[in-house]
Design an enzyme around this catalytic site. Structure first.
Site, PDB file in Angstrom:
ATOM      1  N   LYS A  45      68.008  57.949 -39.846  1.00  0.00           N
ATOM      2  CA  LYS A  45      66.668  58.507 -39.613  1.00  0.00           C
ATOM      3  C   LYS A  45      66.580  59.171 -38.247  1.00  0.00           C
ATOM      4  CE  LYS A  45      63.826  56.159 -42.927  1.00  0.00           C
ATOM      5  NZ  LYS A  45      62.665  55.340 -43.215  1.00  0.00           N
ATOM      6  N   LYS A  76      72.637  58.960 -51.601  1.00  0.00           N
ATOM      7  CA  LYS A  76      71.612  58.172 -52.291  1.00  0.00           C
ATOM      8  C   LYS A  76      70.489  59.093 -52.789  1.00  0.00           C
ATOM      9  CE  LYS A  76      68.403  56.088 -49.830  1.00  0.00           C
ATOM     10  NZ  LYS A  76      67.594  55.191 -48.974  1.00  0.00           N
ATOM     11  N   LYS A  98      63.677  60.697 -51.835  1.00  0.00           N
ATOM     12  CA  LYS A  98      62.586  61.664 -51.938  1.00  0.00           C
ATOM     13  C   LYS A  98      62.624  62.655 -50.789  1.00  0.00           C
ATOM     14  CE  LYS A  98      60.105  57.766 -50.298  1.00  0.00           C
ATOM     15  NZ  LYS A  98      59.681  56.529 -50.840  1.00  0.00           N
TER      16      LYS A  98
HETATM   17  P1  TYM Z   1      61.715  52.175 -49.524  1.00  0.00           P
HETATM   18  O1  TYM Z   1      60.245  52.439 -49.579  1.00  0.00           O
HETATM   19  O2  TYM Z   1      62.594  53.196 -48.902  1.00  0.00           O
HETATM   20  O3  TYM Z   1      62.259  51.903 -50.950  1.00  0.00           O
HETATM   21  C1  TYM Z   1      61.635  50.963 -51.829  1.00  0.00           C
HETATM   22  C2  TYM Z   1      62.688  50.238 -52.655  1.00  0.00           C
HETATM   23  O4  TYM Z   1      63.436  51.170 -53.441  1.00  0.00           O
HETATM   24  C3  TYM Z   1      64.824  50.952 -53.235  1.00  0.00           C
HETATM   25  N1  TYM Z   1      65.550  52.242 -53.363  1.00  0.00           N
HETATM   26  C4  TYM Z   1      66.578  52.456 -54.188  1.00  0.00           C
HETATM   27  N2  TYM Z   1      67.219  51.663 -55.066  1.00  0.00           N
HETATM   28  C5  TYM Z   1      68.247  52.192 -55.761  1.00  0.00           C
HETATM   29  N3  TYM Z   1      68.668  53.490 -55.641  1.00  0.00           N
HETATM   30  C6  TYM Z   1      68.057  54.318 -54.769  1.00  0.00           C
HETATM   31  N4  TYM Z   1      68.480  55.585 -54.668  1.00  0.00           N
HETATM   32  C7  TYM Z   1      66.970  53.817 -53.986  1.00  0.00           C
HETATM   33  N5  TYM Z   1      66.151  54.363 -53.043  1.00  0.00           N
HETATM   34  C8  TYM Z   1      65.291  53.370 -52.673  1.00  0.00           C
HETATM   35  C9  TYM Z   1      64.919  50.378 -51.829  1.00  0.00           C
HETATM   36  O5  TYM Z   1      66.113  49.665 -51.629  1.00  0.00           O
HETATM   37  C10 TYM Z   1      63.701  49.480 -51.778  1.00  0.00           C
HETATM   38  O6  TYM Z   1      63.973  48.223 -52.358  1.00  0.00           O
HETATM   39  N6  TYM Z   1      61.873  49.051 -45.687  1.00  0.00           N
HETATM   40  C11 TYM Z   1      61.646  49.115 -47.090  1.00  0.00           C
HETATM   41  C12 TYM Z   1      60.264  48.633 -47.471  1.00  0.00           C
HETATM   42  C13 TYM Z   1      59.949  47.271 -46.967  1.00  0.00           C
HETATM   43  C14 TYM Z   1      60.451  46.041 -47.473  1.00  0.00           C
HETATM   44  C15 TYM Z   1      59.862  45.026 -46.679  1.00  0.00           C
HETATM   45  C16 TYM Z   1      61.335  45.722 -48.514  1.00  0.00           C
HETATM   46  C17 TYM Z   1      59.114  46.973 -45.950  1.00  0.00           C
HETATM   47  N7  TYM Z   1      59.074  45.616 -45.774  1.00  0.00           N
HETATM   48  C18 TYM Z   1      60.149  43.669 -46.907  1.00  0.00           C
HETATM   49  C19 TYM Z   1      61.603  44.367 -48.744  1.00  0.00           C
HETATM   50  C20 TYM Z   1      61.013  43.373 -47.942  1.00  0.00           C
HETATM   51  C21 TYM Z   1      61.796  50.562 -47.535  1.00  0.00           C
HETATM   52  O7  TYM Z   1      61.656  51.465 -46.767  1.00  0.00           O
HETATM   53  O8  TYM Z   1      61.974  50.757 -48.836  1.00  0.00           O
END
Ligand code: TYM
Length: 333
Positions: free
Chosen positions: A114, A196, A199
């Protein structure tokens, strides 16, 4: 309800949700909510680490709330709330900051990625992001945290911080386990299967959005990058086809060998069309339900209000314990 184990997860309301978010996370939330006490959050504070248009953030927050429900999160059974509605998240972050070292944060893969992507805005929050995430999880004494593979490193930090705090101040936090699905833990970009699915991909053909209608889904799958040769098998030297097979299995529930057999002798064109159709079949009803829910903001506000009240009770129980352990005086009421 009492003796069930607790599950926590969150998603950022940072824009269009992708098929990766659905298959890697949301789908598992729905399945796991049967056996666990589920607590699910819209991680709006995390989203602020990258510059946001305030009006878009508000819109995306409703979108994600509606999407959670459309994907089968039952707000009566599980707790669904907005991270910023429970101030304990920011408060625990401060305490955990005091036991976390900068080196642990600066070597996080996501921070490095990032920082490269947002060179003009490498803020302290971006670096501290995993500590806020640890607070999310630890406040609820979560046993299990379902996430995609890209969050594994952050989960490890949450575990490290829990253990470090417990060792220093006595048993306080449950040490959480990550739950990373066997299939679909890492859905790759359709335009570049070494990356990966995300979005933030500048190439719109790289990701499937939950908002894509059937035509758009099929068009994107038709354009998906494949590999040389003509065999439809999952193999290391065939990352494009392997990704499509993985997606196909995830949405149909078929095993890899069943899928490989089904497409034996078929051409790439047929295969890509079938994958597109299967994906559209899964996301079409979700999108429609999400859009229906979005018509009723009062209902969504109500869900978030009740969710915050329920979340707050659990969170402050933990935070009070933490404050006491580290030596902060209890406020007299
Ligand atoms: P975020 O919002 O980027 O993504 C949400 C969830 O989607 C999963 N994910 C994927 N899984 C498989 N293939 C992909 N291409 C893919 N892209 C995204 C992510 O692994 C995630 O599970 N920091 C976290 C949000 C968060 C969180 C937490 C998660 C905040 N606090 C506490 C667990 C526990 C995030 O940015 O996810």
């Amino acid at each position: 309800m009492e003796d069930k184990k607790r599950l926590f997860s969150a998603i950022q309301p940072s824009g269009i949700l992708t098929l990766g978010n659905y298959l890697g996370a949301l789908r598992n939330f729905r399945l796991l909510q049967e056996d666990y006490d589920g607590i699910f959050s819209v991680a709006d504070l995390h989203t602020l680490t990258v510059r946001q248009e305030p009006a878009d953030l508000r819109k995306n927050t409703y979108e994600l709330t509606a999407l959670y429900i459309a994907c089968g999160i039952d707000p009566e059974r599980s707790v669904l709330f907005l991270q910023s509605h429970v101030a304990a998240h920011a408060e625990l972050t401060w305490i955990l900051n005091t036991i976390c070292y900068p080196g642990e944060l600066s070597r996080m893969t996501q921070f490095k990625e990032k920082s490269r992507a947002h060179e003009d805005n490498i803020n302290v929050g971006l670096m501290d992001y995993p500590v806020l995430m640890a607070s999310d999880i630890l406040l609820y004494q979560a046993d299990l945290v379902p996430v995609g593979a890209d969050q594994k490193q952050h989960l490890e930090l949450a575990r490290d911080l829990a253990v470090r705090f417990n060792n220093r101040f006595g048993e306080t936090f449950t040490v959480p386990e990550a739950y990373i699905g066997k299939t679909a833990a890492r859905i790759m970009s359709l335009a570049d299967p070494s990356k990966k699915m995300s979005k933030s991909d500048a190439n719109f053909n790289g990701f499937i959005s939950i908002d894509d209608d059937k035509d758009a889904v099929i068009r994107k799958f038709k354009r998906a990058v494949t590999d040389s040769g003509s065999e439809i098998v999952s193999r290391e030297d065939k990352p494009g086809i392997s990704n499509l097979l993985n997606i196909y299995c995830a949405v149909t529930g078929k095993t890899l060998s069943e899928a490989e057999k089904e497409f034996q002798g078929k051409g790439y064109g047929d295969f890509k069309l079938k994958v597109g159709e299967a994906v559209a079949e899964v996301i079409d009803p979700i999108r429609q339900e999400k859009n229906r829910l979005l018509q009723n903001k009062d209902y969504l506000d109500d869900v978030l209000k009740t969710g915050a009240e329920r979340a707050e009770r659990i969170a402050y129980k933990t935070l009070n314990k933490v404050y006491k352990k580290v030596g902060l005086l209890q406020r007299k009421r």
